[in-house]
Design a protein around this motif. Structure first.
Motif, PDB file in Angstrom:
ATOM      1  N   PRO A  29       0.828  -1.209   0.000  1.00 26.90           N
ATOM      2  CA  PRO A  29       0.000   0.000   0.000  1.00 26.90           C
ATOM      3  C   PRO A  29       0.865   1.262   0.000  1.00 26.90           C
ATOM      4  O   PRO A  29       2.011   1.241   0.468  1.00 26.90           O
ATOM      5  N   PRO A  30       0.331   2.370  -0.499  1.00 25.75           N
ATOM      6  CA  PRO A  30       1.132   3.602  -0.571  1.00 25.75           C
ATOM      7  C   PRO A  30       1.591   4.113   0.785  1.00 25.75           C
ATOM      8  O   PRO A  30       2.629   4.776   0.879  1.00 25.75           O
ATOM      9  N   GLU A  31       0.841   3.798   1.837  1.00 25.97           N
ATOM     10  CA  GLU A  31       1.221   4.265   3.182  1.00 25.97           C
ATOM     11  C   GLU A  31       2.175   3.303   3.896  1.00 25.97           C
ATOM     12  O   GLU A  31       2.595   3.547   5.034  1.00 25.97           O
ATOM     13  N   SER A  32       2.548   2.213   3.253  1.00 26.79           N
ATOM     14  CA  SER A  32       3.402   1.204   3.876  1.00 26.79           C
ATOM     15  C   SER A  32       4.790   1.765   4.178  1.00 26.79           C
ATOM     16  O   SER A  32       5.338   2.564   3.409  1.00 26.79           O
ATOM     17  N   PRO A  33       5.400   1.336   5.303  1.00 33.49           N
ATOM     18  CA  PRO A  33       6.781   1.740   5.587  1.00 33.49           C
ATOM     19  C   PRO A  33       7.794   1.038   4.684  1.00 33.49           C
ATOM     20  O   PRO A  33       8.968   1.414   4.669  1.00 33.49           O
ATOM     21  N   VAL A  34       7.352   0.013   3.950  1.00 35.31           N
ATOM     22  CA  VAL A  34       8.250  -0.718   3.048  1.00 35.31           C
ATOM     23  C   VAL A  34       8.521   0.144   1.827  1.00 35.31           C
ATOM     24  O   VAL A  34       7.620   0.481   1.060  1.00 35.31           O
ATOM     25  N   PRO A  72      -4.006  -7.221 -12.627  1.00 30.83           N
ATOM     26  CA  PRO A  72      -3.874  -6.722 -11.255  1.00 30.83           C
ATOM     27  C   PRO A  72      -2.632  -5.848 -11.046  1.00 30.83           C
ATOM     28  O   PRO A  72      -2.657  -4.905 -10.256  1.00 30.83           O
ATOM     29  N   TYR A  73      -1.557  -6.161 -11.737  1.00 27.05           N
ATOM     30  CA  TYR A  73      -0.341  -5.339 -11.693  1.00 27.05           C
ATOM     31  C   TYR A  73      -0.665  -3.909 -12.124  1.00 27.05           C
ATOM     32  O   TYR A  73      -0.340  -2.937 -11.431  1.00 27.05           O
ATOM     33  N   TYR A  74      -1.315  -3.774 -13.272  1.00 27.29           N
ATOM     34  CA  TYR A  74      -1.644  -2.442 -13.785  1.00 27.29           C
ATOM     35  C   TYR A  74      -2.684  -1.741 -12.908  1.00 27.29           C
ATOM     36  O   TYR A  74      -2.639  -0.521 -12.732  1.00 27.29           O
ATOM     37  N   PHE A  75      -3.611  -2.516 -12.342  1.00 29.49           N
ATOM     38  CA  PHE A  75      -4.634  -1.907 -11.500  1.00 29.49           C
ATOM     39  C   PHE A  75      -4.024  -1.321 -10.234  1.00 29.49           C
ATOM     40  O   PHE A  75      -4.373  -0.200  -9.818  1.00 29.49           O
ATOM     41  N   LEU A  94      -4.014   2.573  -8.888  1.00 29.40           N
ATOM     42  CA  LEU A  94      -4.494   3.000  -7.576  1.00 29.40           C
ATOM     43  C   LEU A  94      -3.416   3.678  -6.731  1.00 29.40           C
ATOM     44  O   LEU A  94      -3.711   4.172  -5.638  1.00 29.40           O
ATOM     45  N   GLY A  95      -2.182   3.680  -7.218  1.00 27.08           N
ATOM     46  CA  GLY A  95      -1.115   4.334  -6.475  1.00 27.08           C
ATOM     47  C   GLY A  95      -0.384   3.450  -5.498  1.00 27.08           C
ATOM     48  O   GLY A  95       0.364   3.950  -4.647  1.00 27.08           O
ATOM     49  N   PHE A  96      -0.569   2.131  -5.591  1.00 28.41           N
ATOM     50  CA  PHE A  96       0.191   1.223  -4.740  1.00 28.41           C
ATOM     51  C   PHE A  96       1.655   1.238  -5.173  1.00 28.41           C
ATOM     52  O   PHE A  96       1.978   1.493  -6.337  1.00 28.41           O
ATOM     53  N   ARG A  97       2.539   0.966  -4.216  1.00 33.28           N
ATOM     54  CA  ARG A  97       3.974   1.067  -4.465  1.00 33.28           C
ATOM     55  C   ARG A  97       4.535  -0.257  -4.975  1.00 33.28           C
ATOM     56  O   ARG A  97       4.389  -1.297  -4.326  1.00 33.28           O
ATOM     57  N   LYS A  98       5.195  -0.197  -6.112  1.00 34.73           N
ATOM     58  CA  LYS A  98       5.910  -1.375  -6.614  1.00 34.73           C
ATOM     59  C   LYS A  98       7.289  -1.413  -5.964  1.00 34.73           C
ATOM     60  O   LYS A  98       8.108  -0.531  -6.188  1.00 34.73           O
ATOM     61  N   VAL A  99       7.532  -2.462  -5.169  1.00 31.80           N
ATOM     62  CA  VAL A  99       8.785  -2.545  -4.432  1.00 31.80           C
ATOM     63  C   VAL A  99       9.871  -3.187  -5.276  1.00 31.80           C
ATOM     64  O   VAL A  99      11.027  -2.761  -5.269  1.00 31.80           O
TER      65      VAL A  99
END
Length: 295
Positions: free
Chosen positions: A103-108, A174-177, A181-186
């Motif tokens: 998630p975008p708020e994740s500390p990772v 799901p990768y593109y979705f 949504l602004g999720f962080r690709k680590v």
């Protein structure tokens, strides 16, 4: 001879070949499988494509797939074919974009931050192997913590969006979705897919099928924006109002080059060295026993 059963497996090529009439032009008598959701993928695969803990792509081959032709990551197809659960089709392979997201708020923020963090993957499926392959550059295998209890692909997607899991490995739509949504690709975990031949489908039907997919791949390469709409055919209903496939990429790409003996043997060795399967579960590892070609 029965109708040829087609399982799209969340990619665009089969849907494009259907839209453009390539299967029909080849004279293929076919139907689309509803193995992910009743109604040929038009229902809600996010609710039907659920699995128990430690049940994934390999177990579906052990159980027996109804389609004569289906896809999975090349590691699983390699191992399953080596154990006699079908034949790996060696005349092509594909590459799917994949990644571990948080998630975008994740500390990772970095791959190193994933040390000890549960990452939701599909058991003995592409996300399982590819997450190890990517993260072992950063940490020992003992520090890579994988969770197999969160289902395959769409179930993992839903749980990550709902913040029920801290990280998940996904591919294709799901990768593109998640990017949308602004999720962080680590870390990128893109991986090879392979085709499994089960039962005894007619060789001429196989030729027609892959000839149509070759034409579809050309169309996707040329004008991907015309065809990303087809991701909606297999996406969970709960997200359809949110998805904007105009922003998405072409996804899995079929490469019409051989899956060679060297690739097969190297992949088999990689799986064995990481003890992903119990002793004796991987079969012979012989290319001649596991693979089939129309060439």
């Amino acid at each position: 001879m029965g109708r040829f059963v087609i399982a799209p497996h969340f990619r665009l090529q089969e849907w494009v070949a259907e839209e453009k009439g390539y299967f029909r032009a080849e004279g293929l008598q076919y139907e689309f499988s509803d193995s992910w959701a009743s109604g040929g993928g038009k229902a809600d695969p996010g609710k039907t494509h659920q699995t128990a803990n430690k049940v994934g792509a390999y177990q579906s081959f052990e159980k027996g797939r109804e389609q004569g032709v289906s896809c999975a990551c090349h590691w699983t197809v390699n191992a399953a074919a080596s154990h006699g659960h079908g034949k790996l089709y060696a005349d092509c392979y594909s590459v799917a974009p994949a990644a571990v997201f948080v998630p975008p708020e994740s500390p990772v923020k970095t791959p190193q931050d994933l040390r000890g963090v549960p990452i939701s993957v599909g058991y003995q499926s592409g996300s399982h192997y590819s997450t190890i392959q990517a993260l072992e550059q950063y940490m020992p295998l003992s520090d890579i913590k994988l969770s197999f209890a969160d289902g395959i692909l769409f179930s993992r997607l839903e749980k990550l969006v709902d913040r029920q899991v801290p990280a998940a490995a996904v591919f294709s739509g799901p990768y593109y979705f998640l990017e949308q949504l602004g999720f962080r690709k680590v870390i990128d975990t893109s991986f090879m897919m392979a085709t499994m031949i089960t039962g005894n489908p007619d060789r001429e039907d196989l030729r027609k099928y892959f000839a149509a997919l070759r034409l579809a791949q050309r169309d996707i390469d040329l004008r991907p924006e015309l065809y990303t709409k087809h991701y909606r055919n297999e996406f969970p209903k709960r997200f359809l109002d949110q998805v904007d496939t105009r922003r998405w990429g072409p996804g899995e790409r079929i490469v019409f080059e051989p899956y060679t003996r060297e690739v097969f043997e190297d992949s088999f060795k990689w799986i064995r060295e990481r003890q992903i399967f119990e002793d004796g579960a991987m079969g012979t590892g012989r290319y001649e026993d596991a693979c089939v070609s129309l060439a």
